[in-house]
Every structure is written in structure tokens, then in C-alpha cells.
Design a protein around this motif. Structure first.
Motif, PDB file in Angstrom:
ATOM      1  N   VAL A 123       0.868  -1.184   0.000  1.00 56.06           N
ATOM      2  CA  VAL A 123       0.000   0.000   0.000  1.00 56.06           C
ATOM      3  C   VAL A 123       0.905   1.235   0.000  1.00 56.06           C
ATOM      4  N   ASN A 124       1.634   1.385  -1.097  1.00 54.87           N
ATOM      5  CA  ASN A 124       2.616   2.461  -1.211  1.00 54.87           C
ATOM      6  C   ASN A 124       2.714   2.877  -2.671  1.00 54.87           C
ATOM      7  N   SER A 199      -3.250   3.057  -2.812  1.00 52.17           N
ATOM      8  CA  SER A 199      -2.062   3.612  -2.161  1.00 52.17           C
ATOM      9  C   SER A 199      -2.142   5.131  -2.058  1.00 52.17           C
ATOM     10  N   ILE A 200      -2.619   5.765  -3.132  1.00 52.17           N
ATOM     11  CA  ILE A 200      -2.763   7.225  -3.113  1.00 52.17           C
ATOM     12  C   ILE A 200      -3.787   7.648  -2.063  1.00 52.17           C
ATOM     13  N   ALA A 204      -3.013   9.831   1.237  1.00 51.77           N
ATOM     14  CA  ALA A 204      -3.741  11.083   1.459  1.00 51.77           C
ATOM     15  C   ALA A 204      -4.437  11.073   2.811  1.00 51.77           C
ATOM     16  N   GLY A 205      -5.020   9.938   3.187  1.00 46.05           N
ATOM     17  CA  GLY A 205      -5.666   9.812   4.487  1.00 46.05           C
ATOM     18  C   GLY A 205      -4.682   9.914   5.622  1.00 46.05           C
ATOM     19  N   TRP A 206      -3.499   9.328   5.454  1.00 45.31           N
ATOM     20  CA  TRP A 206      -2.471   9.377   6.492  1.00 45.31           C
ATOM     21  C   TRP A 206      -1.976  10.810   6.678  1.00 45.31           C
ATOM     22  N   GLN A 207      -1.763  11.509   5.557  1.00 46.11           N
ATOM     23  CA  GLN A 207      -1.304  12.895   5.649  1.00 46.11           C
ATOM     24  C   GLN A 207      -2.359  13.774   6.303  1.00 46.11           C
ATOM     25  N   ALA A 213      -3.623  15.864  13.599  1.00 48.13           N
ATOM     26  CA  ALA A 213      -2.994  15.620  14.897  1.00 48.13           C
ATOM     27  C   ALA A 213      -2.028  16.735  15.252  1.00 48.13           C
ATOM     28  N   ALA A 214      -1.314  17.258  14.236  1.00 47.12           N
ATOM     29  CA  ALA A 214      -0.336  18.325  14.475  1.00 47.12           C
ATOM     30  C   ALA A 214      -1.019  19.613  14.916  1.00 47.12           C
TER      31      ALA A 214
END
Length: 229
Positions: A123-124, A199-200, A204-207, A213-214
């Protein structure tokens, strides 16, 4: 004089026709081998990733499965039209080995050279882009190899005599699957594009999660902000 003039005009036309026919046959033969190689490559990398194996084992498993699937996809049609399994396999070994070997060397070399492709998970985005680049490079390298073999009556030329034979209508052979190259290529492209899209979306969800969170963390860590709440 006119006959000689016509003959001179016919020779280039015939030569061009033979060149075009040879190229189209080489492309078809390469696509046929490429589908098996691609299935083996992807399956091997999936197995190695799931098992947590290193790059060396990943390459070994991928190459082994590529030859297995490549030979299988070429052997099944011959067996289906009545050729004995061992005889069919011997024809395929002679026809496809050099082509598959050229693809595998190119494919794995490109995957190693693409930064992060071998270490990337399934998944990359890097993995799927690297795989697309490597398979394209393998195809471009194998086409002239197959064309050279065909010009010498080798390679897929060894299987041409079986192409017009009717498939078995009775017995166990009739249950063997018919897998047209065009259908396999379409499924393979769809699968790889699906992997790339997933993967995209995952990246995108992870970012998005990381940025969210930041933005909330400073407020949580700031006593003054907590007091104002």
C-alpha cells in the motif's frame, strides 16, 4: 524492363510487410510472456512482504514465480489442444526461457534502482509506480529479443504450429482454462491501477490524519489553551 521495375518495387513492399509482421508477432509474444512474469513478480513481492523477508529473498521468490507463471500460461494452451504435458513443457522451455530471463533481469534491476521501491509496502505509491516502470522497461527489452528469436525460427515460432489446432471437447483437457492474452493484460492493468489508487488514497488519508494531529497537539500541550477552555 517493366517486369524488372515491378520486381524492384515489390521487394521493398514485401520486406516492409515481413518486418511489420515480425514486429507484431514479437509484441504479441512479449505481452504473453509479460503477463506471467508480472503475476509472478507481484505475487512474489506480496508473499515476501507478508512474511517480512528481505530484498534478496523477495527477488528470488519473484523470479521463481515469474518463470512458473510464465511457463504455465504458455503450456496450458498446448495441453488443451492435445499435446502431452511433458512435450508441451519442453516446447515452452525452448520458446520462452530467453524472453522471460531478459524480462526478469530488466524488471528486478529497475525495481532495485528505483529509490525505495523494494522496501515499500504494497500500500505504497512508490511500489506501484516502480512496478509499472519496471514492467514497461522489461517489455521494451524483451520485444527485440523475441523478434530476433522469431527471425531465426525460435522462441514463439516453435508454438505457432499448435495455434490453429482445435481445443479438446472431451476428457480432462476440456476443463483447462482458456486465458486470452488481451484479457490477462487488461486484468493486470486494472489490478495495478487499483493498487495505485488505493495507495494514493491511503497516503492522502495518512497525511490528513497527521496534519489534524499536528494542529490539535499544541492546544492539548499548552496549559493556557486548556485553561481558556
Amino acid at each position: 524492363m517493366s517486369d524488372e521495375h515491378e520486381h524492384q518495387h515489390e521487394m521493398p513492399a514485401t520486406h516492409e510487410h515481413q518486418m511489420g509482421s515480425s514486429l507484431s508477432m514479437a509484441v504479441a509474444a512479449t505481452l504473453h510472456c509479460l503477463t506471467g512474469c508480472a503475476i509472478g513478480e507481484i505475487a512474489g513481492l506480496m508473499i515476501a512482504t507478508a512474511a517480512g523477508l528481505g530484498n534478496g529473498w523477495s527477488v528470488v521468490i519473484s523470479i521463481g514465480l515469474s518463470f512458473l507463471f510464465g511457463y504455465s500460461l504458455s503450456t496450458l494452451p498446448l495441453v488443451k489442444v492435445g499435446v502431452a504435458p511433458l512435450a508441451a513443457l519442453s516446447v515452452v522451455l525452448a520458446a520462452d526461457t530467453l524472453s522471460i530471463a531478459a524480462m526478469e533481469v530488466t524488471d528486478n534491476l529497475v525495481m532495485v534502482l528505483v529509490p525505495g521501491a523494494m522496501n515499500a509496502g504494497l500500500v505504497n505509491v512508490v511500489f506501484w509506480v516502480g512496478m509499472m516502470i519496471s514492467l514497461t522497461a522489461a517489455f521494451l527489452v524483451a520485444v527485440p529479443v523475441n523478434r530476433w528469436l522469431l527471425s531465426r525460427g525460435k522462441g514463439h515460432a516453435l508454438t505457432h504450429e499448435f495455434h490453429g489446432m482445435a481445443a479438446a471437447e472431451s476428457g480432462w483437457r476440456r476443463w483447462l482454462p482458456s486465458l486470452p492474452t488481451g484479457a490477462l493484460v487488461s486484468v493486470l492493468i486494472a489490478f495495478m491501477l487499483g493498487g495505485l489508487v488505493v495507495s494514493i488514497a491511503d497516503e492522502a488519508g495518512w497525511q490528513h490524519s497527521s496534519s489534524a494531529a499536528a494542529t490539535t497537539r499544541p492546544a492539548q500541550d499548552n496549559p493556557a489553551a486548556l485553561a481558556l477552555r
